[in-house]
Every structure is written in structure tokens, then in C-alpha cells.
Design a protein around this motif. Sequence first.
Motif, PDB file in Angstrom:
ATOM      1  N   LYS A 137     121.924  41.288 -65.119  1.00 15.71           N
ATOM      2  CA  LYS A 137     123.266  40.710 -65.014  1.00 15.71           C
ATOM      3  C   LYS A 137     123.395  39.755 -63.841  1.00 15.71           C
ATOM      4  CE  LYS A 137     125.358  44.681 -64.855  1.00 15.71           C
ATOM      5  NZ  LYS A 137     126.452  45.687 -64.756  1.00 15.71           N
ATOM      6  N   GLY A 138     122.386  39.744 -62.962  1.00 16.74           N
ATOM      7  CA  GLY A 138     122.447  38.870 -61.798  1.00 16.74           C
ATOM      8  C   GLY A 138     123.451  39.340 -60.761  1.00 16.74           C
ATOM      9  N   ASP A 139     123.631  40.661 -60.638  1.00 18.08           N
ATOM     10  CA  ASP A 139     124.529  41.176 -59.609  1.00 18.08           C
ATOM     11  C   ASP A 139     123.976  40.810 -58.230  1.00 18.08           C
ATOM     12  OD1 ASP A 139     126.251  42.379 -61.429  1.00 18.08           O
ATOM     13  OD2 ASP A 139     125.067  44.219 -61.498  1.00 18.08           O
ATOM     14  N   PRO A 140     124.792  40.227 -57.372  1.00 19.52           N
ATOM     15  CA  PRO A 140     124.303  39.783 -56.068  1.00 19.52           C
ATOM     16  C   PRO A 140     124.159  40.930 -55.078  1.00 19.52           C
ATOM     17  CG  PRO A 140     126.634  39.317 -56.240  1.00 19.52           C
ATOM     18  CD  PRO A 140     126.202  39.865 -57.577  1.00 19.52           C
ATOM     19  N   MET A 141     123.382  40.696 -54.031  1.00 21.99           N
ATOM     20  CA  MET A 141     123.251  41.623 -52.907  1.00 21.99           C
ATOM     21  C   MET A 141     123.193  40.775 -51.635  1.00 21.99           C
ATOM     22  SD  MET A 141     123.024  44.657 -51.587  1.00 21.99           S
ATOM     23  CE  MET A 141     122.708  45.735 -52.994  1.00 21.99           C
ATOM     24  N   TYR A 142     124.085  41.071 -50.704  1.00 27.31           N
ATOM     25  CA  TYR A 142     124.120  40.339 -49.448  1.00 27.31           C
ATOM     26  C   TYR A 142     123.793  41.281 -48.293  1.00 27.31           C
ATOM     27  CZ  TYR A 142     126.584  36.777 -52.187  1.00 27.31           C
ATOM     28  OH  TYR A 142     126.927  35.840 -53.140  1.00 27.31           O
ATOM     29  N   ASN A 143     122.692  40.986 -47.611  1.00 22.93           N
ATOM     30  CA  ASN A 143     122.274  41.759 -46.440  1.00 22.93           C
ATOM     31  C   ASN A 143     122.214  43.256 -46.751  1.00 22.93           C
ATOM     32  OD1 ASN A 143     121.361  41.404 -43.774  1.00 22.93           O
ATOM     33  ND2 ASN A 143     123.278  42.211 -42.951  1.00 22.93           N
ATOM     34  N   GLU A 222     124.026  28.323 -53.881  1.00 20.19           N
ATOM     35  CA  GLU A 222     124.688  29.580 -53.531  1.00 20.19           C
ATOM     36  C   GLU A 222     123.776  30.802 -53.648  1.00 20.19           C
ATOM     37  OE1 GLU A 222     127.379  26.469 -55.083  1.00 20.19           O
ATOM     38  OE2 GLU A 222     125.650  27.511 -55.955  1.00 20.19           O
ATOM     39  N   ALA A 223     122.612  30.645 -54.281  1.00 20.68           N
ATOM     40  CA  ALA A 223     121.717  31.788 -54.515  1.00 20.68           C
ATOM     41  C   ALA A 223     120.866  32.050 -53.275  1.00 20.68           C
ATOM     42  CB  ALA A 223     120.841  31.522 -55.731  1.00 20.68           C
ATOM     43  N   LEU A 224     121.488  32.657 -52.272  1.00 17.89           N
ATOM     44  CA  LEU A 224     120.819  32.849 -50.988  1.00 17.89           C
ATOM     45  C   LEU A 224     119.775  33.966 -51.052  1.00 17.89           C
ATOM     46  CD1 LEU A 224     123.903  32.663 -48.576  1.00 17.89           C
ATOM     47  CD2 LEU A 224     122.462  30.795 -49.425  1.00 17.89           C
ATOM     48  N   VAL A 225     118.600  33.681 -50.481  1.00 18.55           N
ATOM     49  CA  VAL A 225     117.544  34.675 -50.330  1.00 18.55           C
ATOM     50  C   VAL A 225     117.021  34.575 -48.903  1.00 18.55           C
ATOM     51  CG1 VAL A 225     116.860  34.694 -52.755  1.00 18.55           C
ATOM     52  CG2 VAL A 225     115.816  33.031 -51.208  1.00 18.55           C
ATOM     53  N   ASN A 226     116.260  35.584 -48.446  1.00 16.24           N
ATOM     54  CA  ASN A 226     115.683  35.507 -47.100  1.00 16.24           C
ATOM     55  C   ASN A 226     114.189  35.806 -47.139  1.00 16.24           C
ATOM     56  OD1 ASN A 226     116.496  38.207 -47.680  1.00 16.24           O
ATOM     57  ND2 ASN A 226     116.526  38.747 -45.524  1.00 16.24           N
ATOM     58  N   PRO A 227     113.380  34.764 -47.375  1.00 19.69           N
ATOM     59  CA  PRO A 227     111.922  34.939 -47.408  1.00 19.69           C
ATOM     60  C   PRO A 227     111.383  35.464 -46.084  1.00 19.69           C
ATOM     61  CG  PRO A 227     112.550  32.826 -48.370  1.00 19.69           C
ATOM     62  CD  PRO A 227     113.769  33.386 -47.699  1.00 19.69           C
ATOM     63  N   VAL A 228     110.143  35.956 -46.125  1.00 18.50           N
ATOM     64  CA  VAL A 228     109.498  36.494 -44.929  1.00 18.50           C
ATOM     65  C   VAL A 228     108.178  35.763 -44.712  1.00 18.50           C
ATOM     66  CG1 VAL A 228     108.354  38.364 -46.203  1.00 18.50           C
ATOM     67  CG2 VAL A 228     108.745  38.596 -43.743  1.00 18.50           C
ATOM     68  N   HIS A 266     118.873  32.246 -44.366  1.00 18.00           N
ATOM     69  CA  HIS A 266     119.260  32.617 -45.718  1.00 18.00           C
ATOM     70  C   HIS A 266     119.608  31.338 -46.480  1.00 18.00           C
ATOM     71  CE1 HIS A 266     120.359  37.083 -44.730  1.00 18.00           C
ATOM     72  NE2 HIS A 266     119.332  36.641 -44.023  1.00 18.00           N
ATOM     73  N   LEU A 267     118.733  30.970 -47.400  1.00 21.97           N
ATOM     74  CA  LEU A 267     118.901  29.756 -48.195  1.00 21.97           C
ATOM     75  C   LEU A 267     118.462  30.038 -49.625  1.00 21.97           C
ATOM     76  CD1 LEU A 267     117.199  27.244 -45.702  1.00 21.97           C
ATOM     77  CD2 LEU A 267     119.646  27.320 -46.214  1.00 21.97           C
ATOM     78  N   SER A 268     118.759  29.132 -50.542  1.00 22.22           N
ATOM     79  CA  SER A 268     118.201  29.263 -51.882  1.00 22.22           C
ATOM     80  C   SER A 268     116.717  28.928 -51.818  1.00 22.22           C
ATOM     81  CB  SER A 268     118.910  28.308 -52.852  1.00 22.22           C
ATOM     82  OG  SER A 268     118.480  26.975 -52.629  1.00 22.22           O
ATOM     83  N   TYR A 269     115.974  29.310 -52.852  1.00 16.43           N
ATOM     84  CA  TYR A 269     114.540  29.023 -52.867  1.00 16.43           C
ATOM     85  C   TYR A 269     114.273  27.522 -52.729  1.00 16.43           C
ATOM     86  CZ  TYR A 269     113.401  33.811 -54.274  1.00 16.43           C
ATOM     87  OH  TYR A 269     113.248  35.178 -54.301  1.00 16.43           O
ATOM     88  N   ALA A 270     115.030  26.700 -53.460  1.00  9.55           N
ATOM     89  CA  ALA A 270     114.817  25.253 -53.407  1.00  9.55           C
ATOM     90  C   ALA A 270     115.130  24.705 -52.019  1.00  9.55           C
ATOM     91  CB  ALA A 270     115.676  24.564 -54.465  1.00  9.55           C
ATOM     92  N   ASP A 271     116.224  25.155 -51.434  1.00  7.65           N
ATOM     93  CA  ASP A 271     116.603  24.655 -50.110  1.00  7.65           C
ATOM     94  C   ASP A 271     115.670  25.175 -49.029  1.00  7.65           C
ATOM     95  OD1 ASP A 271     118.986  23.058 -50.734  1.00  7.65           O
ATOM     96  OD2 ASP A 271     119.810  24.958 -51.419  1.00  7.65           O
ATOM     97  N   PHE A 272     115.078  26.347 -49.245  1.00 11.80           N
ATOM     98  CA  PHE A 272     114.100  26.861 -48.286  1.00 11.80           C
ATOM     99  C   PHE A 272     112.838  25.999 -48.320  1.00 11.80           C
ATOM    100  CE2 PHE A 272     110.877  29.686 -46.555  1.00 11.80           C
ATOM    101  CZ  PHE A 272     111.537  30.209 -45.454  1.00 11.80           C
ATOM    102  N   ASN A 273     112.390  25.630 -49.520  1.00 13.06           N
ATOM    103  CA  ASN A 273     111.249  24.720 -49.622  1.00 13.06           C
ATOM    104  C   ASN A 273     111.532  23.420 -48.875  1.00 13.06           C
ATOM    105  OD1 ASN A 273     109.780  26.502 -51.224  1.00 13.06           O
ATOM    106  ND2 ASN A 273     110.471  25.590 -53.147  1.00 13.06           N
TER     107      ASN A 273
END
Length: 377
Positions: A137-143, A222-228, A266-273
Motif C-alpha cells: 500500500k506504500g504506507d510511509p514511515m518517518y524516522n 517527497e519519497a524520503l529515504v536515508n541511505p547509509v 533524508h532525500l528521495s533516491y533520485a535526489d540523493f544520487n
Amino acid sequence: MSLAGLKCLVTGAGGFLGRTIVCQLLEEGEKLAEVRALDKAFSAETLQHFGDLKSSTLLTIMKGDIRDAAFLREAVQGITIVIHSACVIDTLGLVDKQVLWDINVGGTQQLLEISLLHDVKCFIYTSSLEVTGPNHKGDPMYNGDEYSIYHVTAGFTYAETKREAEKSVLELDGLPLKDGSSFVTCALRSMYIFGEGSPFLLKHVDEGILNHKVFLRISRKEALVNPVYVGNIAWAHIQAAKAMRNPAKVRQIRGQFYYISDDSPHLSYADFNHELGKELGFGVEPKLAMPLTMLYCYALLLEIVSFLLWPFVRYVPVINRQLLTLLNTPFTFSYKKAQRDFGYTPRYSWEEAKQRTGRWIAEVIPSRIAYLKSKEV
């Protein structure tokens, strides 16, 4: 607590994360007795890199299949700590499902059984964020953290295999060993890993070069992720291993799973690239190629075509609905529990990780341009 004098086995040691773990173990100030690096294959570049470290710790290269029980019995002889990072990653369906289960789950379970039989004390499993989600369903999770409630649903076969393997690892914590002690296990759920040598980042660099040095927009802003950073997730394995040998900390870590991130933005995958490549002149497309709903319909159409062609030819679409959900769901997690329980702190700051990755991208661009041109001929 140090790892001085111990013998450690690292599986998947020829891969992106595994080789970084091996390097950090070899660089330990108080040397280990031995590091055994296990994988099915090692590139010449990886072996050269290991040799360049000139560590006083004995490094043993072991080439073999994790599904080979006789090979694993030889690999764990005299080992105190197993760091199990070997797995097959597949988000497109390129790998046969049975192969994924045999390696990611069967290989892990076999390694666990053999480790117990040979009195291995500690077992650290490299898990994945995808064990948690995102769900269909694409339920979000923030921190989020290890106590966050999230509705997990069936997803990629890869995610299912990682979930089952992690369960197998954690369930065996506390089993008795021959010397009267007990087996200690934990799992580290990594965010998306970036850094020098990343095969996924290299793919995005290739796509950017072909797109006139503009990264493709694969995820909405808006699809924020936090790569490591790879050096930080590797360091988390080293710190977890030390905690397992520390009587004051082992009670907290045993049988637990941990989300491992760092201080990357915390950025989207595209913006992190784009953040990693903008100083090298890379841009990023301002928006998705089409509205997300239309992209899902397009992915569904490709999946239907793949299904209809299956009896005649194997066609694997370059995108599917599950991957679109993964790339376009806000999904970020904190590393605070790992910091509290076993002292994990990132070894590299965001700025240093960005600089190191950027230098690597700059170094590979000429060879990638030449490679991509050769494919056009």
C-alpha cells in the motif's frame, strides 16, 4: 572489548559490503588471529585491495558456494565470530525464485547449523530494510525505530527470503554450546547502501551519462529515504562483534535486530544520487516521466506482457509495481537503538562519505563512457 586474537569468518567477502567489512577487520589496531574471507568469486581488484592493506592479521581467501556443506564445515573450523553478509539481491525478478531461497535462506540455515556444531560463539546477520517494507500500500514511515508498528505484507521474493533468514538467525540465539556458553546472534537491517564500488550507484551513473549527465527521476521528491554509507554499515558490524564479546553489553544485543543508518540527508533516491554527483556536473530530472498512477499502470502492463510471454520466452520488465512502491514511499529509520545497545556511531561523517563517493564517481566516469560507447558499436 577488542577482537584481538580471535578468528572471524566473513561471508560475501567479495561483494560490495563484505569486502569493506574484511578491510576494516584487517585494519583493526589490535590484530585478529585470522580473517577468513568467503565468497564464490573474488575480482582481481578486490584481491589487490586486500593485498595493499599489508595487515599483520592472517587473511585466508576461501572460494566456494554457501550451499556446499563440506565447504562450510572447513570454513568455520576454529572460528569465533561469523559475519554473514552473503546473499543474492534481486528486485526485478532476474533470478530464479528457488535459487534465491536456496542461497538466502537455505545457505543461511545451513551455515547456522554448522556454526553451532563447531562451537562458533557469535553470529551477525546482514539483514535488510526490506524485511520491514514498504508494504504494497506504500504506507510511509518517518524516522521509525525497532519499536515502530508497521503492517508488513508480502513483497519481493528477495524481501521474503531476507525476512525468513533473519528469523532463523534470531530464533537460534541462546542455544547451548559445548563449552557451557550459549550462541549469541543479532541482525543488522541496513538502509540502501551507497559508496565506492556500489553496483547500484554505478548503474545510475551509467544512466546519467547516457542521459547527457542528468540522473533519471526514479522517485518523487517527497519519497524520503536515508541511505547509509558502506563504511558505516561495515563499521556497525565490527562494533556489534565487539559488543558480543563484552559481558556488559552482550545481554542487550543478543537475539535483537537493529536498523543501521547514519547522518546522510533524508532525500528521495533520485535526489540523493544528484547530491552525490552534482559537483561533477550531474543534474537530475525535475519530475517523474509520467504521473505515478500512470507509471503503475505501465508497470502492470509490462508484468502482463511478461506473464503472457513466459511459455515462449523469458522477458523481465525493467520496472514493476513493487519496485515503484519501494522507490516512491517515504521510509526512514533511526540508528539510536544500535547506538544505545552496542555503541554504534558512524565512522564517517556525511561530508566525508560524500567526498569519498564523489571521488570514486569521478574516477570511474572515463571508463564508463568508454564502456558505454563500446556497446553502441
